[in-house]
Scaffold this motif. Structure first.
Motif, PDB file in Angstrom:
ATOM      1  N   SER A  79     -14.066  34.847 -23.084  1.00  8.95           N
ATOM      2  CA  SER A  79     -12.783  34.564 -22.440  1.00  8.95           C
ATOM      3  C   SER A  79     -12.610  33.063 -22.259  1.00  8.95           C
ATOM      4  O   SER A  79     -13.572  32.295 -22.272  1.00  8.95           O
ATOM      5  N   ASP A  80     -11.381  32.655 -22.075  1.00  7.63           N
ATOM      6  CA  ASP A  80     -11.055  31.251 -21.861  1.00  7.63           C
ATOM      7  C   ASP A  80     -11.673  30.781 -20.555  1.00  7.63           C
ATOM      8  O   ASP A  80     -11.406  31.380 -19.494  1.00  7.63           O
ATOM      9  N   PRO A  81     -12.496  29.722 -20.564  1.00  4.33           N
ATOM     10  CA  PRO A  81     -13.120  29.258 -19.320  1.00  4.33           C
ATOM     11  C   PRO A  81     -12.130  28.673 -18.323  1.00  4.33           C
ATOM     12  O   PRO A  81     -12.465  28.472 -17.162  1.00  4.33           O
ATOM     13  N   GLY A  82     -10.905  28.388 -18.753  1.00  8.99           N
ATOM     14  CA  GLY A  82      -9.908  27.862 -17.832  1.00  8.99           C
ATOM     15  C   GLY A  82      -9.938  26.346 -17.760  1.00  8.99           C
ATOM     16  O   GLY A  82     -10.765  25.674 -18.383  1.00  8.99           O
ATOM     17  N   THR A  83      -9.030  25.801 -16.976  1.00  7.91           N
ATOM     18  CA  THR A  83      -8.908  24.359 -16.859  1.00  7.91           C
ATOM     19  C   THR A  83      -9.577  23.860 -15.580  1.00  7.91           C
ATOM     20  O   THR A  83      -9.727  24.606 -14.609  1.00  7.91           O
ATOM     21  N   VAL A  84      -9.969  22.590 -15.607  1.00  6.90           N
ATOM     22  CA  VAL A  84     -10.573  21.966 -14.435  1.00  6.90           C
ATOM     23  C   VAL A  84      -9.471  21.651 -13.422  1.00  6.90           C
ATOM     24  O   VAL A  84      -8.406  21.137 -13.784  1.00  6.90           O
ATOM     25  N   VAL A  85      -9.728  21.972 -12.162  1.00  5.92           N
ATOM     26  CA  VAL A  85      -8.756  21.747 -11.094  1.00  5.92           C
ATOM     27  C   VAL A  85      -9.249  20.604 -10.216  1.00  5.92           C
ATOM     28  O   VAL A  85     -10.398  20.604  -9.760  1.00  5.92           O
ATOM     29  N   ALA A  86      -8.383  19.634  -9.962  1.00  9.38           N
ATOM     30  CA  ALA A  86      -8.734  18.518  -9.091  1.00  9.38           C
ATOM     31  C   ALA A  86      -8.948  19.023  -7.671  1.00  9.38           C
ATOM     32  O   ALA A  86      -8.280  19.955  -7.218  1.00  9.38           O
ATOM     33  N   VAL A  87      -9.870  18.396  -6.953  1.00 14.86           N
ATOM     34  CA  VAL A  87     -10.234  18.879  -5.632  1.00 14.86           C
ATOM     35  C   VAL A  87      -9.046  18.900  -4.686  1.00 14.86           C
ATOM     36  O   VAL A  87      -8.906  19.818  -3.862  1.00 14.86           O
ATOM     37  N   GLU A  88      -8.149  17.909  -4.796  1.00 16.99           N
ATOM     38  CA  GLU A  88      -7.011  17.874  -3.885  1.00 16.99           C
ATOM     39  C   GLU A  88      -6.001  18.991  -4.148  1.00 16.99           C
ATOM     40  O   GLU A  88      -5.153  19.283  -3.306  1.00 16.99           O
ATOM     41  N   GLU A  89      -6.098  19.617  -5.307  1.00 16.77           N
ATOM     42  CA  GLU A  89      -5.198  20.717  -5.649  1.00 16.77           C
ATOM     43  C   GLU A  89      -5.896  22.082  -5.595  1.00 16.77           C
ATOM     44  O   GLU A  89      -5.255  23.127  -5.791  1.00 16.77           O
ATOM     45  N   SER A  90      -7.178  22.078  -5.294  1.00 13.01           N
ATOM     46  CA  SER A  90      -7.972  23.301  -5.457  1.00 13.01           C
ATOM     47  C   SER A  90      -7.541  24.432  -4.529  1.00 13.01           C
ATOM     48  O   SER A  90      -7.503  25.594  -4.945  1.00 13.01           O
ATOM     49  N   LEU A  91      -7.216  24.133  -3.278  1.00 16.85           N
ATOM     50  CA  LEU A  91      -6.922  25.195  -2.314  1.00 16.85           C
ATOM     51  C   LEU A  91      -5.596  25.896  -2.576  1.00 16.85           C
ATOM     52  O   LEU A  91      -5.382  27.009  -2.089  1.00 16.85           O
ATOM     53  N   SER A  92      -4.714  25.247  -3.317  1.00 17.86           N
ATOM     54  CA  SER A  92      -3.428  25.866  -3.651  1.00 17.86           C
ATOM     55  C   SER A  92      -3.366  26.301  -5.116  1.00 17.86           C
ATOM     56  O   SER A  92      -2.322  26.751  -5.586  1.00 17.86           O
ATOM     57  N   SER A  93      -4.477  26.187  -5.814  1.00 19.59           N
ATOM     58  CA  SER A  93      -4.492  26.457  -7.247  1.00 19.59           C
ATOM     59  C   SER A  93      -4.515  27.953  -7.544  1.00 19.59           C
ATOM     60  O   SER A  93      -4.934  28.773  -6.726  1.00 19.59           O
ATOM     61  N   HIS A  94      -4.049  28.307  -8.748  1.00 18.74           N
ATOM     62  CA  HIS A  94      -4.126  29.696  -9.208  1.00 18.74           C
ATOM     63  C   HIS A  94      -5.572  30.139  -9.341  1.00 18.74           C
ATOM     64  O   HIS A  94      -5.880  31.318  -9.130  1.00 18.74           O
ATOM     65  N   VAL A  95      -6.456  29.206  -9.680  1.00 11.41           N
ATOM     66  CA  VAL A  95      -7.872  29.546  -9.823  1.00 11.41           C
ATOM     67  C   VAL A  95      -8.429  30.047  -8.491  1.00 11.41           C
ATOM     68  O   VAL A  95      -9.094  31.093  -8.419  1.00 11.41           O
ATOM     69  N   PHE A  96      -8.141  29.311  -7.423  1.00 11.70           N
ATOM     70  CA  PHE A  96      -8.615  29.703  -6.101  1.00 11.70           C
ATOM     71  C   PHE A  96      -8.002  31.027  -5.673  1.00 11.70           C
ATOM     72  O   PHE A  96      -8.693  31.932  -5.177  1.00 11.70           O
ATOM     73  N   ARG A  97      -6.705  31.175  -5.884  1.00  8.68           N
ATOM     74  CA  ARG A  97      -6.014  32.394  -5.445  1.00  8.68           C
ATOM     75  C   ARG A  97      -6.404  33.606  -6.285  1.00  8.68           C
ATOM     76  O   ARG A  97      -6.435  34.727  -5.786  1.00  8.68           O
ATOM     77  N   TRP A  98      -6.704  33.379  -7.533  1.00 11.85           N
ATOM     78  CA  TRP A  98      -7.226  34.472  -8.355  1.00 11.85           C
ATOM     79  C   TRP A  98      -8.559  34.940  -7.796  1.00 11.85           C
ATOM     80  O   TRP A  98      -8.837  36.142  -7.732  1.00 11.85           O
ATOM     81  N   GLY A  99      -9.384  34.004  -7.364  1.00  6.34           N
ATOM     82  CA  GLY A  99     -10.640  34.380  -6.726  1.00  6.34           C
ATOM     83  C   GLY A  99     -10.417  35.215  -5.468  1.00  6.34           C
ATOM     84  O   GLY A  99     -11.149  36.167  -5.203  1.00  6.34           O
ATOM     85  N   ILE A 100      -9.384  34.875  -4.686  1.00  5.01           N
ATOM     86  CA  ILE A 100      -9.064  35.660  -3.493  1.00  5.01           C
ATOM     87  C   ILE A 100      -8.620  37.065  -3.880  1.00  5.01           C
ATOM     88  O   ILE A 100      -9.034  38.059  -3.262  1.00  5.01           O
ATOM     89  N   ASP A 101      -7.771  37.174  -4.904  1.00  2.00           N
ATOM     90  CA  ASP A 101      -7.368  38.496  -5.380  1.00  2.00           C
ATOM     91  C   ASP A 101      -8.592  39.336  -5.738  1.00  2.00           C
ATOM     92  O   ASP A 101      -8.702  40.509  -5.352  1.00  2.00           O
ATOM     93  N   LEU A 102      -9.494  38.746  -6.483  1.00  2.00           N
ATOM     94  CA  LEU A 102     -10.699  39.461  -6.893  1.00  2.00           C
ATOM     95  C   LEU A 102     -11.532  39.872  -5.684  1.00  2.00           C
ATOM     96  O   LEU A 102     -11.983  41.016  -5.580  1.00  2.00           O
ATOM     97  N   PHE A 103     -11.720  38.951  -4.757  1.00  2.00           N
ATOM     98  CA  PHE A 103     -12.527  39.229  -3.565  1.00  2.00           C
ATOM     99  C   PHE A 103     -11.905  40.337  -2.726  1.00  2.00           C
ATOM    100  O   PHE A 103     -12.590  41.286  -2.322  1.00  2.00           O
ATOM    101  N   ASN A 104     -10.617  40.226  -2.446  1.00  6.30           N
ATOM    102  CA  ASN A 104      -9.958  41.214  -1.583  1.00  6.30           C
ATOM    103  C   ASN A 104      -9.992  42.619  -2.172  1.00  6.30           C
ATOM    104  O   ASN A 104      -9.974  43.616  -1.439  1.00  6.30           O
ATOM    105  N   HIS A 105     -10.042  42.695  -3.503  1.00  3.86           N
ATOM    106  CA  HIS A 105     -10.015  44.000  -4.169  1.00  3.86           C
ATOM    107  C   HIS A 105     -11.397  44.489  -4.585  1.00  3.86           C
ATOM    108  O   HIS A 105     -11.512  45.490  -5.289  1.00  3.86           O
TER     109      HIS A 105
END
Length: 224
Positions: A79-105
């Motif tokens: 699978s695509d490893p995805g793009t690098v997210v800058a630390v200042e954007e990390s908490l609002s990033s799709h990468v972070f929120r995708w992790g929350i979706d996975l965790f919650n489910h």
């Protein structure tokens, strides 16, 4: 029918867990917190943060499923490893929120993998690194709870709690907004997860996994 009642103090607030029961293939949970009632049937009723992404075909457990990335039969093989997210954007990033979706489910190994690149990219912010490492360890605790390895789960949960409390020592409003609770409150939840372990059944083929934690992460900007 299985039922229990217990109470615990969460950041000075009384949180009461009322009932759990089995009904067919799904587990239902009802609890009351701040006089709000929630019902979750399995994990299908949770609000998605990144609804355009499909969940993996299974929640990986070592020895029970093909390794997601190393095995050609794995759900994320090549699978695509995805793009690098800058630390200042990390908490609002799709990468972070995708992790929350996975965790919650209940996809804990997968949530760990989603958050790990954010931890690696946060080299210039010790607070962000502690925060993401805490989430990674909490997800690892979820895997161990599902495996029935309580000692290992408690070890991971305790380490994550230490990190969340370290994050809370400094101004942590961005992290609180990202979680929907304070890091200190999440530390309490992490420790309680192995104090009151959930009895989890293996999902049948095609069924979503059963979450093992009795809390969810709800970023404030998404929780309404």
């Amino acid at each position: 029918m299985e039922e229990w009642h217990h109470e615990r103090i969460l950041s000075g607030q009384r949180k009461i867990f009322l009932h759990r029961w089995h009904s067919g293939a799904s587990d239902c949970f009802i609890w009351n917190c701040h006089q709000r009632a929630f019902m979750i049937a399995g994990s299908m009723s949770l609000r998605r943060l990144v609804p355009e992404r499909n969940f993996p075909g299974y929640a990986y457990l070592p020895g029970k499923h093909p390794h997601p990335v190393r095995d050609p039969l794995g759900h994320s093989y090549q699978s695509d490893p995805g793009t690098v997210v800058a630390v200042e954007e990390s908490l609002s990033s799709h990468v972070f929120r995708w992790g929350i979706d996975l965790f919650n489910h209940g996809y804990y190994w997968e949530a760990h993998e989603a958050w790990e690149p954010l931890w690696h990219a946060a080299k210039q912010s010790a607070q962000h690194r502690r925060f993401f490492k805490g989430l990674i360890l909490l997800a690892a605790a979820g895997v161990k709870i599902r495996e029935g390895k309580r000692v290992a789960a408690a070890r991971h949960a305790a380490k994550s709690a230490v990190l969340f409390r370290q994050v809370a020592l400094l101004p942590s409003r961005p992290f609180e907004a990202a979680l929907g609770m304070t890091p200190a409150a999440l530390a309490v939840e992490a420790e309680a997860a192995t104090t009151f372990p959930t009895v989890v059944r293996d999902p049948t083929p095609g069924q979503m996994p059963e979450p093992v934690f009795d809390f969810i992460l709800t970023p404030k900007s998404e929780s309404g």
